[in-house]
Scaffold this active site. Structure first.
Site: not given
Ligand code: FAD
Length: 431
Positions: A118, A121, A153, A236, A389
């Protein structure tokens, strides 16, 4: 495709278990190659039983995948392939891709022929994912990619990446993003591993230097990447909530080194308990084996663990019912929050039951270091797939109707938004 985890009851669970075990009695052949075995498993619909039959599955609830894999492990058979292709790329492409893209990308994932990572990020875009600056520039019937990703990852052992890149800097940030299926084996892609506190190097930095992706591999159309991303993140989070992620599944694809091996040998080398996150059942089993099940402190934490696990299961049941009525979009966030609590508490309780030995990793440790490894991995559960969060923000805004976070730049063309890393706009590289 079945939405979310149903948390099917004990009767359905037992019937499924018997069916899988019966199938394995007839089909498991340790002398097959892994390649041939995974094709047979996929053909029977066991790799992704939660997909619809015409998508390569069996139309079962999501949790069926956990039951099926447990039955494979108990039988001593090599588990079906795992990985992020199965967790995210396949369901995303099935939902948002064209028939041609589905045909090209999904069967190889189910058959374990390719591994996916993926590529979302970036150094400046994690929680604020829509702030990403990796750039894709159209060049005829292909796109040229420049920029950088991080925390990717398994990129080292992947063949394809789910790539988010900005294709338009002149529209607000959520509108100029596109989702590509990028081939990683090409000169414009550099992958560098990052060492984690687990001692492993699963994470990577990925750099794009005039990397190329065909327009035919753009999923969902140019500028629609944010919508496609919501699909990926939904799968996910619901997958993580159902306990399906990071569970030590055998790695698919040629770089995983499994395909040419004898399936029986591969099954022996991938122990079923090799996993980074632990369940309520794992800890109950440990408490019983170590004679600590009657300890009131242990029982209290076990009860707490059970409550989180059950809340997650009920949430998934509710999500499934709501999805059947066309709603239930935020159950993934709630499920993921429950799963974070299970993962952290299971690791803490497991290591405290083991006492000093809970700190030992590898063959020297009791339970072969499974609990020690789970302990050092557990902080990650509140970060990957979107931090706790952020999940709480989503629940607050979308489920509870609380006011949205201020986002003054939301409607401005992204090229006009002030950022700390503007060089990627000018030079085309976020690195
Ligand atoms: C084990 C693991 C595997 C991962 N695998 C991948 C992968 O394969 N591919 C990939 O693309 N990414 C991957 N990630 C990255 C992950 O998605 C990001 O780390 C995550 O989204 C958080 O982004 P960040 O690290 O940039 O933190 P930041 O976004 O910088 O956040 C830092 C802190 O600020 C808090 N925060 C930020 N914004 C808000 C807000 N609006 N309200 C309240 N708090 C806020 C966060 O909760 C966090 O505590 C992985 C991460 C882990 C731990």
């Amino acid at each position: 495709m079945s939405e979310d985890d149903s948390g099917s009851g004990p009767r359905e669970h037992a019937a499924l278990w018997d069916e899988v075990t019966g199938w394995l009695r007839d089909h498991w052949d340790p002398d097959l190659t892994v390649d041939a075995w995974w094709k047979e498993v996929a053909g029977a619909g066991w790799t992704a039983p939660h997909l619809a039959p015409d998508q390569g599955g069996r139309g079962l609830p999501r949790r069926a995948q956990v039951v099926v894999r447990a039955a494979f492990a108990k039988h001593g058979a090599l588990l079906p392939p795992g990985g992020l292709g199965l967790l995210m790329a396949a369901p995303t492409i099935l939902t948002q891709g064209t028939p041609d893209q589905i045909e090209r990308f999904v069967p190889p994932i189910l058959e374990g022929q390719v591994n996916w990572c993926q590529l979302f990020s970036e150094p400046g875009a994690g929680s604020d994912l829509a702030g990403l600056t990796t750039r894709a520039t159209r060049d005829g019937d292909r796109w040229i990619i420049n920029g950088q990703k991080v925390w990717s990852s398994m990129a080292m052992t992947s063949d394809h990446g789910m790539l988010l890149a900005r294709t338009d800097f002149d529209v607000p940030k959520h509108k100029g993003i596109s989702w590509f299926a990028l081939r990683l084996d090409q000169p414009g892609v550099t992958i560098r591993p990052l060492r984690e506190m687990t001692g492993e190097a699963v994470f990577n930095e990925v750099f794009f230097d005039d990397a190329v992706v065909d327009d035919a591999d753009l999923i969902g159309g140019a500028g629609n990447g944010w919508l496609v991303t919501q699909t990926t993140l939904h799968f996910e989070r619901t997958g993580i909530g159902a306990g399906g992620a990071h569970a030590g599944f055998p790695e698919p694809g040629p770089k995983g080194g499994m395909l040419g091996r004898r399936a029986g040998d591969a099954a022996r080398d991938v122990p079923p308990n090799q996993k980074l996150t632990l369940s309520f059942e794992d800890v109950v089993d440990l408490a019983k084996r170590t004679g600590r099940a009657a300890d009131p402190h242990v029982r209290q934490d076990l009860a707490r663990l059970y409550a989180f696990a059950e809340t997650g299961r009920w949430n998934a049941l509710r999500g499934r019912a709501e999805a059947a009525r066309g709603g239930g979009q935020n159950v993934g966030s709630i499920g993921k929050l429950c799963q974070t609590r299970v993962v952290k508490l299971a690791a803490r309780l497991g290591t405290s039951i083991l006492g000093g030995e809970g700190m030992l990793a590898g063959a020297d440790g009791r339970d072969d270091g499974v609990f020690a490894e789970a302990m050092v991995f557990s902080p990650a559960s509140g970060i990957y797939g979107g931090t706790d969060e952020i999940q709480r923000n989503i629940v607050a805004e979308r489920s509870l109707g609380l006011p949205r976070e201020p986002a003054p730049d939301r409607d401005r063309p992204y090229g006009e938004v002030l950022r700390s890393r503007p060089s990627s706009l000018d030079g085309g590289s976020a690195g």
